[in-house]
Design an enzyme around this catalytic site. Structure first.
Site, PDB file in Angstrom:
ATOM      1  N   GLU A  71       0.822  -1.206   0.000  1.00  0.00           N
ATOM      2  CA  GLU A  71       0.000   0.000   0.000  1.00  0.00           C
ATOM      3  C   GLU A  71       0.856   1.255   0.000  1.00  0.00           C
ATOM      4  O   GLU A  71       1.961   1.266   0.535  1.00  0.00           O
ATOM      5  CB  GLU A  71      -0.888   0.014   1.245  1.00  0.00           C
ATOM      6  CG  GLU A  71      -1.896  -1.101   1.248  1.00  0.00           C
ATOM      7  CD  GLU A  71      -2.908  -0.975   2.376  1.00  0.00           C
ATOM      8  OE1 GLU A  71      -2.793  -0.043   3.188  1.00  0.00           O
ATOM      9  OE2 GLU A  71      -3.813  -1.816   2.416  1.00  0.00           O
ATOM     10  N   CYS A  91       3.449   8.483   0.581  1.00  0.00           N
ATOM     11  CA  CYS A  91       3.999   7.610   1.619  1.00  0.00           C
ATOM     12  C   CYS A  91       4.116   6.222   1.002  1.00  0.00           C
ATOM     13  O   CYS A  91       3.120   5.668   0.531  1.00  0.00           O
ATOM     14  CB  CYS A  91       3.030   7.607   2.800  1.00  0.00           C
ATOM     15  SG  CYS A  91       3.372   6.317   3.988  1.00  0.00           S
ATOM     16  N   CYS A 109       6.064  -6.724   7.638  1.00  0.00           N
ATOM     17  CA  CYS A 109       7.178  -6.210   8.451  1.00  0.00           C
ATOM     18  C   CYS A 109       7.445  -7.206   9.568  1.00  0.00           C
ATOM     19  O   CYS A 109       6.516  -7.787  10.128  1.00  0.00           O
ATOM     20  CB  CYS A 109       6.789  -4.853   9.046  1.00  0.00           C
ATOM     21  SG  CYS A 109       8.118  -4.093  10.006  1.00  0.00           S
ATOM     22  N   CYS A 116       5.318  -4.497  15.740  1.00  0.00           N
ATOM     23  CA  CYS A 116       4.836  -3.498  16.704  1.00  0.00           C
ATOM     24  C   CYS A 116       3.345  -3.741  16.972  1.00  0.00           C
ATOM     25  O   CYS A 116       2.558  -3.924  16.040  1.00  0.00           O
ATOM     26  CB  CYS A 116       5.068  -2.090  16.169  1.00  0.00           C
ATOM     27  SG  CYS A 116       6.802  -1.784  15.812  1.00  0.00           S
ATOM     28  N   CYS A 173       0.382  -1.748  15.282  1.00  0.00           N
ATOM     29  CA  CYS A 173       0.514  -1.524  13.847  1.00  0.00           C
ATOM     30  C   CYS A 173      -0.160  -2.628  13.030  1.00  0.00           C
ATOM     31  O   CYS A 173       0.033  -3.817  13.293  1.00  0.00           O
ATOM     32  CB  CYS A 173       1.994  -1.445  13.500  1.00  0.00           C
ATOM     33  SG  CYS A 173       2.310  -1.418  11.738  1.00  0.00           S
ATOM     34  N   CYS A 178       5.100   4.761  10.983  1.00  0.00           N
ATOM     35  CA  CYS A 178       5.471   3.832   9.911  1.00  0.00           C
ATOM     36  C   CYS A 178       4.583   2.609  10.005  1.00  0.00           C
ATOM     37  O   CYS A 178       5.014   1.494   9.860  1.00  0.00           O
ATOM     38  CB  CYS A 178       6.937   3.464   9.986  1.00  0.00           C
ATOM     39  SG  CYS A 178       7.394   2.660  11.505  1.00  0.00           S
TER      40      CYS A 178
HETATM   41  S1  SF4 Z   1       5.250   0.359  13.078  1.00  0.00           S
HETATM   42 FE1  SF4 Z   1       6.723   0.248  11.353  1.00  0.00          FE
HETATM   43  S2  SF4 Z   1       8.369  -1.056  12.134  1.00  0.00           S
HETATM   44 FE2  SF4 Z   1       6.610  -1.382  13.480  1.00  0.00          FE
HETATM   45  S3  SF4 Z   1       5.588  -3.195  12.614  1.00  0.00           S
HETATM   46 FE3  SF4 Z   1       4.633  -1.355  11.751  1.00  0.00          FE
HETATM   47  S4  SF4 Z   1       5.672  -1.041   9.797  1.00  0.00           S
HETATM   48 FE4  SF4 Z   1       6.961  -2.384  11.042  1.00  0.00          FE
END
Ligand code: SF4
Length: 345
Positions: free
Chosen positions: A92, A105, A112, A116, A119, A334
């Site tokens: 995306e 962006c 990933c 986190c 996220c 992020c």
């Molecule tokens: S916040 Fe950034 S580093 Fe953390 S899981 Fe999401 S995409 Fe990855």
């Protein structure tokens, strides 16, 4: 193959010299047609129409595989678009129209591995890193498919850019080539969850115009480990030391992103700890109210609590971004991309 999305002008010049024994006329023609006139089939250029043999060879060698835009969501002036890559994975990107310019962006990985907890992308795990072409391709698509005059690029989509360091840096070099996309490095931001090795490698590259954002989200090790499981105990101090040594150009600041989560990291003690941690750094804090994701244990903060957190930070002498940039609700630091892009397509 000639993957123009992976090449700076100098790289292309070397390639056409090696392959076809040609020089700057051909390289300039292809680069201009491809990047300025946004013609993915730049090998058809009028200027080389009489060289049928060369055009045939170029056509055979040409490769343009940024993926196909499969979906787009328009929300409050923003465009979130989903690109299906050649192997079926999806990533995306978000186009944000700001007051005087447009920002895109982009993602650097499919999923990933950082995991986190707040996220959306972190829930996916990592499938793979993106190629240079797939990253530059997102900027190209924003201009080519959506007709947007992109001036800024932020690597805050899916993925940890420093987990894909070499490709990300080459993508930055291609995007910032003045003969091509011409996005100045001072308008490009890399956002990391705090990969110390990556910050050090970037510091050593001497690219002082690039912007660096560190996604902090917690002002003590215990809480950071809870929110960002790959955070090592004791490493907030090391992260601070690494950032203190980061060579900042005059007038530039580090950006520190802090996703505010109700009753998790938005309490009075956190304000104090955050201000203390920031003290030796030339940094500006971006406060980002948490945006609830599916099946989340966390809650967004109330507006009043966000305002209070900001005011207290300012009282303690911290440089805080005044307002929350539009679109943060959609992408947040992020993370938070990925809900519409189950990889594996
Ligand atoms: S916040 Fe950034 S580093 Fe953390 S899981 Fe999401 S995409 Fe990855």
């Amino acid at each position: 193959m000639l993957r123009l999305l992976e090449l700076t002008y100098e790289n292309l010049l070397a390639a056409v010299s090696d392959r076809y024994g040609k020089g700057s006329f051909l390289a300039q023609t292809l680069y201009r047609e491809f990047y300025k006139d946004l013609k993915p089939d730049a090998w058809r250029a009028e200027a080389i129409r009489n060289s049928q043999g060369l055009r045939d060879r170029l056509r055979q060698d040409w490769c343009f595989e940024p993926g196909r835009v499969k979906d787009e969501i328009h929300e409050d002036g923003l465009i979130k678009f989903v690109t299906e890559l050649v192997d079926g994975h999806r990533v995306e990107s978000v186009i944000l129209p700001l007051r005087t310019h447009q920002t895109v962006c982009i993602s650097s990985q499919v999923g990933c591995r950082m995991g986190c907890r707040f996220c959306e992308t972190g829930k996916l795990g990592l499938a793979r890193s993106l190629s240079v072409e797939e990253m530059v391709g997102q900027v190209y698509q924003a201009r080519h498919e959506f007709g947007r005059s992109i001036r800024n690029v932020v690597f805050m989509g899916m993925g940890e850019p420093f987990d894909n360091f070499e490709n990300v840096i080459q993508a930055v070099r291609v995007m910032s080539d003045q003969r091509g996309l011409d996005i100045a490095q001072r308008r490009i931001t890399l956002s990391t969850a705090g990969r110390i090795d990556g910050i050090r490698k970037l510091a050593a590259l001497n690219m002082p115009s690039l912007n660096l954002t560190v996604s902090l989200n917690a002002p003590n090790d215990q809480l950071r480990q809870r929110l960002m499981p790959l955070h090592d105990k004791g490493s907030l101090a090391l992260l601070q030391k690494t950032l203190m040594a980061y060579p900042l150009k005059k007038g530039k600041v580090l950006n520190v992103a802090y996703v505010l989560i109700s009753h998790v990291n938005d309490q009075g003690e956190h304000v104090q700890q955050l201000a203390e941690w920031l003290k030796p750094l030339r940094a500006r804090v971006n406060l980002i109210p948490y945006n609830s994701i599916k099946d989340s244990l966390f809650q967004p903060p109330r507006q009043g609590d966000t305002d209070l957190f900001r005011e207290k930070l300012i009282e303690l002498g911290v440089n805080v971004q005044k307002r929350i940039p539009r679109g943060r609700e959609l992408m947040a630091a992020c993370g938070q991309l990925g809900a519409h892009a189950p990889y594996g397509g």
